[in-house]
Design an enzyme around this catalytic site. Structure first.
Site, PDB file in Angstrom:
ATOM      1  N   ASP A 159      71.990  49.387  31.507  1.00 51.80           N
ATOM      2  CA  ASP A 159      70.985  49.265  32.555  1.00 51.80           C
ATOM      3  C   ASP A 159      70.056  50.468  32.448  1.00 51.80           C
ATOM      4  O   ASP A 159      70.523  51.614  32.371  1.00 51.80           O
ATOM      5  CB  ASP A 159      71.638  49.232  33.932  1.00 51.80           C
ATOM      6  N   ASP A 162      73.538  35.047  39.851  1.00 49.00           N
ATOM      7  CA  ASP A 162      74.301  36.089  40.537  1.00 49.00           C
ATOM      8  C   ASP A 162      74.678  35.544  41.900  1.00 49.00           C
ATOM      9  O   ASP A 162      73.812  35.088  42.658  1.00 49.00           O
ATOM     10  CB  ASP A 162      73.463  37.353  40.680  1.00 49.00           C
TER      11      ASP A 162
END
Length: 245
Positions: free
Chosen positions: A7, A129
């Site tokens: 990330d 998600d």
């Protein structure tokens, strides 16, 4: 297949707990050393999340993405604020093999259905998600996990299957970045209902036993983020447990 993940914020490798930018930990000032280490360990794919791009597509880290793709022979998939056809064109031109599409699939499903048909099933990963309610129903979250839609996980998959959907990255938000163990029941359900899909499990992997459990239910891939960065196990150890096909 095991897919290490990085990330990225402002060129640095970070992790957020459950998508919360206020709970950020920086792990590396430059991702290239980690990219090289993951390649040397035997990874075939790398998962990138451009968190700057997720917050503001105008701040997408295209230069860094180009550096990474040029520095590795791994295939790269990337997510984070992909909202337009131009975003896709720029990322593919930067050397990315797969675009990971999230919130826009909820807001503008017809647009993403068109991308699936135009770019092909292997170029698009649908990132679903989910927040799971007390009754066990998984609802898809959007806007960097800050909002939960009224669409269920199954409804989303059914909407895209006719357009060639093949790759689904599913994250249990409650477990992301928590090292609390992966939600095996969630992925078992997906593989039983949709055996034709390539399912990438994400969120909560804390040890090699989690990988063994995912293998046992025939999950296709697992995203490895915080567990690698915090040394819960090495990628070499993980690949010895779950060799890449």
């Amino acid at each position: 297949m095991l897919i290490p993940a990085l990330d990225l914020i402002n060129g640095e490798v970070v992790r957020l707990q459950q998508g919360d930018f206020a709970r950020q930990t920086t792990f590396a000032r430059n991702p290239l050393a980690l990219v090289a280490a993951y390649q040397q360990a035997g990874a075939q794919w790398l998962h990138l999340v451009d968190l700057d791009g997720a917050r503001d597509p105008a701040k997408r880290q295209l230069g860094l993405i180009e550096e990474i793709t040029a520095a590795t022979t791994m295939n790269v998939q990337i997510g984070g604020g992909i909202r337009t056809r131009d975003d896709l064109d720029r990322l593919f031109a930067a050397g990315v093999q797969r675009a990971v599409i999230g919130s826009i699939a909820v807001r503008s499903p017809h647009l993403v259905q068109q991308w699936l048909q135009e770019f092909g099933s292997d170029a698009i990963v649908l990132a679903l998600d989910v927040n799971i309610d007390a009754g066990g129903t998984a609802y898809v979250a959007t806007h960097g996990w800050q909002q939960t839609s009224d669409l269920t996980l199954n409804q989303m998959i059914e909407d895209f299957l006719p357009y060639g959907l093949r790759h689904v990255l599913c994250t249990d938000i409650s477990r992301d970045g928590m090292l609390s163990g992966t939600n095996v029941d969630l992925y078992r359900h997906l593989k039983q209902q949709y055996p034709q899909l390539v399912i990438q499990a994400s969120g909560g992997v804390a040890g090699l036993a989690d990988l063994t459990a995912l293998q046992a239910i025939h999950c296709d891939a697992a995203i490895l983020g915080k567990a690698l960065l915090t040394g819960q196990f090495t990628l070499e150890e993980a690949l010895a447990c779950w060799p890449n096909a």
